[in-house]
Design an enzyme around this catalytic site. Structure first.
Site, PDB file in Angstrom:
ATOM      1  N   CYS A 114       0.816  -1.231   0.000  1.00 39.71           N
ATOM      2  CA  CYS A 114       0.000   0.000   0.000  1.00 39.71           C
ATOM      3  C   CYS A 114       0.846   1.275   0.000  1.00 39.71           C
ATOM      4  CB  CYS A 114      -0.958  -0.001   1.183  1.00 39.71           C
ATOM      5  SG  CYS A 114      -1.976  -1.469   1.249  1.00 39.71           S
ATOM      6  N   HIS A 247      -3.197   7.079   2.474  1.00 40.20           N
ATOM      7  CA  HIS A 247      -3.630   5.794   1.923  1.00 40.20           C
ATOM      8  C   HIS A 247      -5.055   5.513   2.400  1.00 40.20           C
ATOM      9  CE1 HIS A 247      -3.981   1.683   0.908  1.00 40.20           C
ATOM     10  NE2 HIS A 247      -3.813   1.228   2.142  1.00 40.20           N
ATOM     11  N   ASN A 277     -10.111  -0.326  -0.039  1.00 43.42           N
ATOM     12  CA  ASN A 277      -8.651  -0.237  -0.003  1.00 43.42           C
ATOM     13  C   ASN A 277      -8.105  -0.841  -1.299  1.00 43.42           C
ATOM     14  OD1 ASN A 277      -5.921  -0.519   0.448  1.00 43.42           O
ATOM     15  ND2 ASN A 277      -6.132  -1.378   2.492  1.00 43.42           N
TER      16      ASN A 277
HETATM   17  N1  ACO Z   1     -18.941  -8.557   9.104  1.00 38.61           N
HETATM   18  C1  ACO Z   1     -19.484  -8.811  10.306  1.00 38.61           C
HETATM   19  N2  ACO Z   1     -18.769  -9.172  11.364  1.00 38.61           N
HETATM   20  C2  ACO Z   1     -17.441  -9.286  11.211  1.00 38.61           C
HETATM   21  C3  ACO Z   1     -16.822  -9.049   9.984  1.00 38.61           C
HETATM   22  C4  ACO Z   1     -17.619  -8.682   8.912  1.00 38.61           C
HETATM   23  N3  ACO Z   1     -17.129  -8.411   7.681  1.00 38.61           N
HETATM   24  N4  ACO Z   1     -15.501  -9.248  10.136  1.00 38.61           N
HETATM   25  C5  ACO Z   1     -15.292  -9.602  11.407  1.00 38.61           C
HETATM   26  N5  ACO Z   1     -16.471  -9.624  12.067  1.00 38.61           N
HETATM   27  C6  ACO Z   1     -16.704  -9.918  13.455  1.00 38.61           C
HETATM   28  C7  ACO Z   1     -15.631 -10.789  14.063  1.00 38.61           C
HETATM   29  O1  ACO Z   1     -15.923 -12.160  13.799  1.00 38.61           O
HETATM   30  C8  ACO Z   1     -15.737 -10.468  15.534  1.00 38.61           C
HETATM   31  O2  ACO Z   1     -16.830 -11.173  16.073  1.00 38.61           O
HETATM   32  P1  ACO Z   1     -16.758 -11.818  17.542  1.00 38.61           P
HETATM   33  O3  ACO Z   1     -16.520 -10.648  18.441  1.00 38.61           O
HETATM   34  O4  ACO Z   1     -18.100 -12.455  17.671  1.00 38.61           O
HETATM   35  O5  ACO Z   1     -15.603 -12.752  17.470  1.00 38.61           O
HETATM   36  C9  ACO Z   1     -16.147  -8.988  15.529  1.00 38.61           C
HETATM   37  O6  ACO Z   1     -16.625  -8.713  14.211  1.00 38.61           O
HETATM   38  C10 ACO Z   1     -15.021  -8.041  15.886  1.00 38.61           C
HETATM   39  O7  ACO Z   1     -13.890  -8.370  15.115  1.00 38.61           O
HETATM   40  P2  ACO Z   1     -12.588  -7.532  15.299  1.00 38.61           P
HETATM   41  O8  ACO Z   1     -11.537  -8.109  14.413  1.00 38.61           O
HETATM   42  O9  ACO Z   1     -12.281  -7.368  16.743  1.00 38.61           O
HETATM   43  O10 ACO Z   1     -13.062  -6.131  14.730  1.00 38.61           O
HETATM   44  P3  ACO Z   1     -12.323  -4.753  14.785  1.00 38.61           P
HETATM   45  O11 ACO Z   1     -13.159  -3.801  15.524  1.00 38.61           O
HETATM   46  O12 ACO Z   1     -10.895  -4.886  15.157  1.00 38.61           O
HETATM   47  O13 ACO Z   1     -12.366  -4.340  13.261  1.00 38.61           O
HETATM   48  C11 ACO Z   1     -10.965  -4.220  11.308  1.00 38.61           C
HETATM   49  C12 ACO Z   1     -11.697  -5.125  12.293  1.00 38.61           C
HETATM   50  C13 ACO Z   1     -11.983  -3.389  10.542  1.00 38.61           C
HETATM   51  C14 ACO Z   1     -10.191  -5.089  10.343  1.00 38.61           C
HETATM   52  C15 ACO Z   1     -10.034  -3.304  12.116  1.00 38.61           C
HETATM   53  O14 ACO Z   1      -9.179  -4.057  12.941  1.00 38.61           O
HETATM   54  C16 ACO Z   1      -9.232  -2.429  11.249  1.00 38.61           C
HETATM   55  O15 ACO Z   1      -9.739  -1.472  10.733  1.00 38.61           O
HETATM   56  N6  ACO Z   1      -7.935  -2.699  11.081  1.00 38.61           N
HETATM   57  C17 ACO Z   1      -7.128  -1.990  10.163  1.00 38.61           C
HETATM   58  C18 ACO Z   1      -6.883  -2.915   9.066  1.00 38.61           C
HETATM   59  C19 ACO Z   1      -6.856  -2.271   7.737  1.00 38.61           C
HETATM   60  O16 ACO Z   1      -7.402  -1.244   7.433  1.00 38.61           O
HETATM   61  N7  ACO Z   1      -6.171  -2.955   6.896  1.00 38.61           N
HETATM   62  C20 ACO Z   1      -6.059  -2.554   5.555  1.00 38.61           C
HETATM   63  C21 ACO Z   1      -4.878  -3.214   4.968  1.00 38.61           C
HETATM   64  S1  ACO Z   1      -3.497  -2.613   5.673  1.00 38.61           S
HETATM   65  C22 ACO Z   1      -3.181  -1.223   5.007  1.00 38.61           C
HETATM   66  O17 ACO Z   1      -3.645  -0.919   3.954  1.00 38.61           O
HETATM   67  C23 ACO Z   1      -2.294  -0.400   5.742  1.00 38.61           C
END
Ligand code: ACO
Length: 320
Positions: A114, A247, A277
């Site tokens: 990215c 980004h 993304n």
């Molecule tokens: N739909 C519904 N529920 C979901 C989904 C989905 N698509 N994905 C995960 N869940 C559920 C999980 O199973 C979990 O359920 P549980 O609590 O019953 O186990 C719950 O949602 C919470 O999951 P978490 O992983 O704790 O969610 P979080 O609040 O951390 O959000 C996310 C996840 C959006 C990925 C967050 O961590 C984030 O924004 N991270 C940054 C990652 C990113 O942007 N990466 C891009 C690539 S890297 C880059 O470009 C730099």
């Protein structure tokens, strides 16, 4: 002193937007509410099976060349940032060169996930300032949908496909004012596609794996620090920057970074809601959107910054 200045911008998105509800209709166990509240993403574009990164790169490049009023024959450098090349080789840059009808220019791909576009733009600027090259095409192009695990709802809803391109050329006036690039391979485990081709077979796990929360923490810290570093090396304060183009991974990362830097969101370009993304394509896609809708104008200061797998991160400050 010779500077490198953006002469034209273009971008391309494949097909129609795919909404969060469309993903639900395709059988993914998710909801519009979850995706919007966690990431800010409402839709993305997904390339069909016949469309490769070089196709998206070609369409975006044609628009950038047209915006710059430049003939592809006059390019002497082509750099494509991608983590989803058509083939192991030749590079997307060489495929693009062939389709543009350009012969003889230096052409190669850059792989910094990215952060790829800020890496590629910085490399092109250094080629131009070194004096051996005068006109570069710098592209970010991705079909990230190919390397997603569509059974993993925590990652597949976050990404999209697309391409953005700029023509960068030698200029008496700025131009790129400063840049900063970094990497730390000790963080390779929190975001990767840990597979490879060997003996005609794919070994390992050839889809994207991510520790979302670790990536979130790393991204906000890296983006804030590298923005400050880049501004400091140009001798200006972040408050003097007209537009921030981070980004486009996640609106919460973008908002947290802007807050740390003291940027109001009215000075931040956001396309993650409609592009998702798109990795190396995200920054030039956002730049093109804001140039074409008239927000970014000639003479304004724009700070581009990326962070991605590797881990890699970097920023480019430029006068548009
Ligand atoms: N739909 C519904 N529920 C979901 C989904 C989905 N698509 N994905 C995960 N869940 C559920 C999980 O199973 C979990 O359920 P549980 O609590 O019953 O186990 C719950 O949602 C919470 O999951 P978490 O992983 O704790 O969610 P979080 O609040 O951390 O959000 C996310 C996840 C959006 C990925 C967050 O961590 C984030 O924004 N991270 C940054 C990652 C990113 O942007 N990466 C891009 C690539 S890297 C880059 O470009 C730099």
């Amino acid at each position: 002193m010779m500077f490198a200045r953006i002469a034209g911008v273009g971008s391309y998105l494949p097909g129609q937007p795919v909404s969060n509800d469309d993903l639900v209709a395709r059988g993914i166990d998710t909801s519009d509410e979850w995706i919007v509240s966690r990431s800010g993403i409402r839709s993305r574009h997904l390339a069909d099976a016949m469309t490769a990164s070089s196709d998206l790169a070609f369409a975006a490049s044609q628009r950038a060349l047209e915006a710059a009023g430049v003939d592809p024959d006059t390019l002497d450098l082509i750099i494509v940032a991608t983590s989803t090349p058509d083939y192991v080789f030749p590079s997307v840059a060489c495929l693009l060169q062939g389709r543009l009808g350009n012969a003889g220019a230096t052409a190669f791909d850059v792989q910094a996930v990215c952060s790829g576009f800020v890496y590629a733009l910085t490399i092109a600027e250094k080629f131009i300032r070194a004096g051996g090259h005068r006109r570069a095409l710098v592209v970010g192009a991705e079909v990230f949908s190919r390397i997603l695990d569509w059974q993993d709802r925590s990652t597949c809803v976050l990404f999209g496909d697309g391409a953005g391109a700029v023509v960068l050329e030698a200029s008496e006036t700025p131009g790129i004012m400063a840049s900063a690039l970094h990497a730390d391979g000790s963080y390779q485990g929190i975001l990767n596609v840990p597979g490879h081709v060997c003996g005609g077979k794919v070994l390992g796990d050839p889809v994207l794996r991510m520790d979302g929360q670790a990536v979130f923490r790393f991204a906000v810290k890296a983006l804030a620090e590298v923005a400050e570093e880049c501004c400091a090396s140009a001798g200006i304060a972040p408050a003097e920057v007209d537009w921030l183009i981070p980004h486009q991974a996640n609106i919460r990362i973008i908002e947290a970074t802007a807050r740390k830097l003291g940027f109001g969101m009215e000075r931040v370009i956001v396309t993650v809601d409609r592009h998702g993304n798109t990795s190396a394509a995200s920054i030039p896609l956002a730049l093109d959107a804001a140039v074409r809708d008239g927000r970014i104008r000639r003479g304004q200061k724009v700070l581009l910054e990326g962070v991605g797998g590797g881990f890699t991160w970097g920023a480019v400050l430029l006068e548009f």
